[in-house]
Design a protein around this motif. Structure first.
Motif, short mmCIF file in Angstrom:
data_model
loop_
_atom_site.label_atom_id
_atom_site.label_comp_id
_atom_site.label_asym_id
_atom_site.label_seq_id
_atom_site.Cartn_x
_atom_site.Cartn_y
_atom_site.Cartn_z
N UNK A 35 0.81 -1.22 0.00
CA UNK A 35 0.00 0.00 0.00
C UNK A 35 0.85 1.27 0.00
N UNK A 36 2.09 1.17 0.43
CA UNK A 36 3.00 2.32 0.37
C UNK A 36 4.03 2.11 -0.74
N UNK A 37 3.63 1.26 -1.71
CA UNK A 37 4.38 1.03 -2.94
C UNK A 37 5.78 0.46 -2.73
N UNK A 38 5.90 -0.43 -1.73
CA UNK A 38 7.16 -1.13 -1.53
C UNK A 38 7.01 -2.55 -2.08
N UNK A 39 7.51 -2.74 -3.29
CA UNK A 39 7.48 -4.07 -3.88
C UNK A 39 8.72 -4.84 -3.45
N UNK A 40 8.89 -6.03 -3.99
CA UNK A 40 10.00 -6.88 -3.55
C UNK A 40 11.36 -6.24 -3.81
N UNK A 41 11.51 -5.54 -4.92
CA UNK A 41 12.78 -4.88 -5.22
C UNK A 41 13.05 -3.75 -4.23
N UNK A 42 12.03 -2.97 -3.92
CA UNK A 42 12.19 -1.88 -2.94
C UNK A 42 12.53 -2.44 -1.57
N UNK A 43 11.95 -3.58 -1.21
CA UNK A 43 12.23 -4.18 0.09
C UNK A 43 13.68 -4.65 0.19
N UNK A 44 14.22 -5.13 -0.91
CA UNK A 44 15.63 -5.51 -0.92
C UNK A 44 16.49 -4.26 -0.69
N UNK A 45 16.10 -3.16 -1.31
CA UNK A 45 16.83 -1.91 -1.10
C UNK A 45 16.70 -1.44 0.35
N UNK A 64 8.54 -9.64 2.42
CA UNK A 64 7.26 -9.93 1.78
C UNK A 64 6.48 -8.63 1.64
N UNK A 65 6.20 -8.23 0.41
CA UNK A 65 5.51 -6.96 0.18
C UNK A 65 4.06 -6.99 0.62
N UNK A 66 3.53 -8.17 0.88
CA UNK A 66 2.15 -8.23 1.39
C UNK A 66 2.12 -8.20 2.92
N UNK A 67 3.31 -8.11 3.52
CA UNK A 67 3.41 -7.97 4.97
C UNK A 67 3.17 -6.53 5.38
N UNK A 68 3.31 -6.27 6.65
CA UNK A 68 3.07 -4.93 7.18
C UNK A 68 4.38 -4.27 7.62
N UNK A 69 4.29 -3.00 7.94
CA UNK A 69 5.45 -2.29 8.48
C UNK A 69 5.90 -2.98 9.77
N UNK A 70 4.96 -3.43 10.57
CA UNK A 70 5.28 -4.13 11.82
C UNK A 70 6.06 -5.42 11.53
N UNK A 71 5.65 -6.15 10.50
CA UNK A 71 6.38 -7.37 10.12
C UNK A 71 7.83 -7.05 9.74
N UNK A 72 8.00 -5.97 8.98
CA UNK A 72 9.34 -5.55 8.59
C UNK A 72 10.16 -5.15 9.81
N UNK A 73 9.54 -4.43 10.72
CA UNK A 73 10.20 -4.02 11.96
C UNK A 73 10.66 -5.25 12.75
N UNK A 74 9.82 -6.26 12.83
CA UNK A 74 10.19 -7.49 13.55
C UNK A 74 11.36 -8.21 12.87
N UNK A 75 11.38 -8.21 11.54
CA UNK A 75 12.51 -8.82 10.82
C UNK A 75 13.81 -8.11 11.16
N UNK A 76 13.75 -6.77 11.22
CA UNK A 76 14.94 -5.99 11.55
C UNK A 76 15.40 -6.31 12.97
N UNK A 77 14.47 -6.36 13.91
CA UNK A 77 14.85 -6.66 15.29
C UNK A 77 15.39 -8.06 15.44
N UNK A 78 14.80 -9.02 14.76
CA UNK A 78 15.30 -10.39 14.80
C UNK A 78 16.72 -10.46 14.25
N UNK A 79 16.94 -9.77 13.13
CA UNK A 79 18.29 -9.75 12.54
C UNK A 79 19.28 -9.09 13.49
#
Length: 83
Positions: A35-45, A64-79
């Motif tokens: 919804x904020x136009x982050x596709x798979x390529x943008x997510x890699x960036x 995963x571009x169908x995930x949420x900002x919260x999901x991305x935040x959790x991935x960063x914290x896990x990493x």
């Protein structure tokens, strides 16, 4: 012994705003990344930007571009915890 300090939601928001032009008002935990136009390529960036800034490695297969900002935040914290 170093103390683990998790990346903040503010850092993630700043990256999304500055690097990808996402309006701060659109960055909420339940916002779907597509919804904020982050596709798979943008997510890699995003992952590469966070790696440079925070020294964390986010496996691209977990992005995963169908995930949420919260999901991305959790991935960063896990990493960060695994760094």
């Amino acid at each position: 012994m170093s103390t683990f300090v998790p990346p903040t939601f503010e850092i993630l928001s700043q990256v999304l705003e500055e690097k990808f032009g996402v309006l701060r008002d659109d960055i909420k935990p339940d916002t779907v990344l597509e919804d904020i136009e982050l596709d798979s390529l943008a997510l890699i960036e995003v992952a590469l930007t966070l790696q440079k800034q925070l020294g964390v490695v986010i496996p691209t297969e977990d992005l995963n571009s169908s995930g949420t900002v919260s999901d991305l935040f959790e991935l960063v914290n896990t990493a960060a915890r695994n760094a």
